[in-house]
Design a protein around this motif. Sequence first.
Motif, PDB file in Angstrom:
ATOM      1  N   CYS A  31       0.673  -1.115  -0.148  1.00 21.28           N
ATOM      2  CA  CYS A  31       0.046  -0.020   0.119  1.00 21.28           C
ATOM      3  C   CYS A  31       0.810   1.345  -0.039  1.00 21.28           C
ATOM      4  O   CYS A  31       0.672   2.164  -0.623  1.00 21.28           O
ATOM      5  CB  CYS A  31      -0.947  -0.153   1.301  1.00 21.28           C
ATOM      6  SG  CYS A  31      -1.961   1.622   1.263  1.00 21.28           S
ATOM      7  N   PHE A  32       1.856   1.205   0.995  1.00 27.18           N
ATOM      8  CA  PHE A  32       2.735   2.289   1.083  1.00 27.18           C
ATOM      9  C   PHE A  32       3.982   2.675   0.177  1.00 27.18           C
ATOM     10  O   PHE A  32       4.752   3.425   0.080  1.00 27.18           O
ATOM     11  CB  PHE A  32       3.035   2.684   2.458  1.00 27.18           C
ATOM     12  CG  PHE A  32       2.217   3.207   3.421  1.00 27.18           C
ATOM     13  CD1 PHE A  32       1.645   4.401   3.281  1.00 27.18           C
ATOM     14  CD2 PHE A  32       1.401   2.142   4.054  1.00 27.18           C
ATOM     15  CE1 PHE A  32       0.325   4.789   4.214  1.00 27.18           C
ATOM     16  CE2 PHE A  32       0.251   2.582   4.885  1.00 27.18           C
ATOM     17  CZ  PHE A  32      -0.066   3.706   4.853  1.00 27.18           C
ATOM     18  N   SER A  33       3.908   1.406  -0.740  1.00 28.34           N
ATOM     19  CA  SER A  33       4.949   1.509  -1.866  1.00 28.34           C
ATOM     20  C   SER A  33       4.659   2.422  -3.135  1.00 28.34           C
ATOM     21  O   SER A  33       5.525   2.528  -4.043  1.00 28.34           O
ATOM     22  CB  SER A  33       5.747   0.201  -2.161  1.00 28.34           C
ATOM     23  OG  SER A  33       4.607  -0.489  -2.886  1.00 28.34           O
ATOM     24  N   THR A  34       3.385   2.695  -3.271  1.00 18.52           N
ATOM     25  CA  THR A  34       2.850   3.202  -4.295  1.00 18.52           C
ATOM     26  C   THR A  34       3.398   4.725  -4.288  1.00 18.52           C
ATOM     27  O   THR A  34       3.568   5.247  -3.201  1.00 18.52           O
ATOM     28  CB  THR A  34       1.236   3.349  -4.466  1.00 18.52           C
ATOM     29  OG1 THR A  34       0.734   3.844  -3.337  1.00 18.52           O
ATOM     30  CG2 THR A  34       1.000   1.835  -4.655  1.00 18.52           C
ATOM     31  N   PRO A  35       3.400   5.389  -5.269  1.00 13.06           N
ATOM     32  CA  PRO A  35       3.430   6.935  -5.071  1.00 13.06           C
ATOM     33  C   PRO A  35       2.461   7.708  -4.162  1.00 13.06           C
ATOM     34  O   PRO A  35       2.571   8.552  -3.691  1.00 13.06           O
ATOM     35  CB  PRO A  35       3.376   7.647  -6.496  1.00 13.06           C
ATOM     36  CG  PRO A  35       3.800   6.497  -7.378  1.00 13.06           C
ATOM     37  CD  PRO A  35       3.081   5.167  -6.646  1.00 13.06           C
ATOM     38  N   TYR A  36       1.162   7.398  -4.355  1.00  7.86           N
ATOM     39  CA  TYR A  36       0.085   7.836  -3.650  1.00  7.86           C
ATOM     40  C   TYR A  36       0.555   7.294  -1.998  1.00  7.86           C
ATOM     41  O   TYR A  36       0.430   8.202  -1.095  1.00  7.86           O
ATOM     42  CB  TYR A  36      -1.158   7.114  -3.767  1.00  7.86           C
ATOM     43  CG  TYR A  36      -1.532   7.411  -5.342  1.00  7.86           C
ATOM     44  CD1 TYR A  36      -2.081   8.797  -5.876  1.00  7.86           C
ATOM     45  CD2 TYR A  36      -1.753   6.536  -6.311  1.00  7.86           C
ATOM     46  CE1 TYR A  36      -2.041   9.064  -6.975  1.00  7.86           C
ATOM     47  CE2 TYR A  36      -2.009   6.539  -7.651  1.00  7.86           C
ATOM     48  CZ  TYR A  36      -2.281   8.118  -7.914  1.00  7.86           C
ATOM     49  OH  TYR A  36      -2.790   8.158  -9.017  1.00  7.86           O
ATOM     50  N   GLY A  37       0.773   6.101  -1.857  1.00  6.90           N
ATOM     51  CA  GLY A  37       1.098   5.824  -0.423  1.00  6.90           C
ATOM     52  C   GLY A  37       2.175   6.430   0.283  1.00  6.90           C
ATOM     53  O   GLY A  37       2.263   6.794   1.457  1.00  6.90           O
TER      54      GLY A  37
END
Length: 67
Positions: free
Chosen positions: A11-17
């Motif tokens: 989840c937190f490895s995306t640009p948004y995350g």
Amino acid sequence: MTDIEKDFARCFSTPYGTRVLEYLHKITVNRTLGINASDAELRWAAAQCALVRQIDALISRGREDKS
């Protein structure tokens, strides 16, 4: 390694995350309270920091998985 740790890492490895996590750090861990902060405000801030640090720990453990 639990599934939830992997989920947090994903989840937190995306640009948004990444952007959300940076914001959470900005408003909790990197925030300072003034000298007139009440005991209740200090406790509330400490609890918020603890939650963000827990998220960090879950992300870190989730990224350690090599599978």
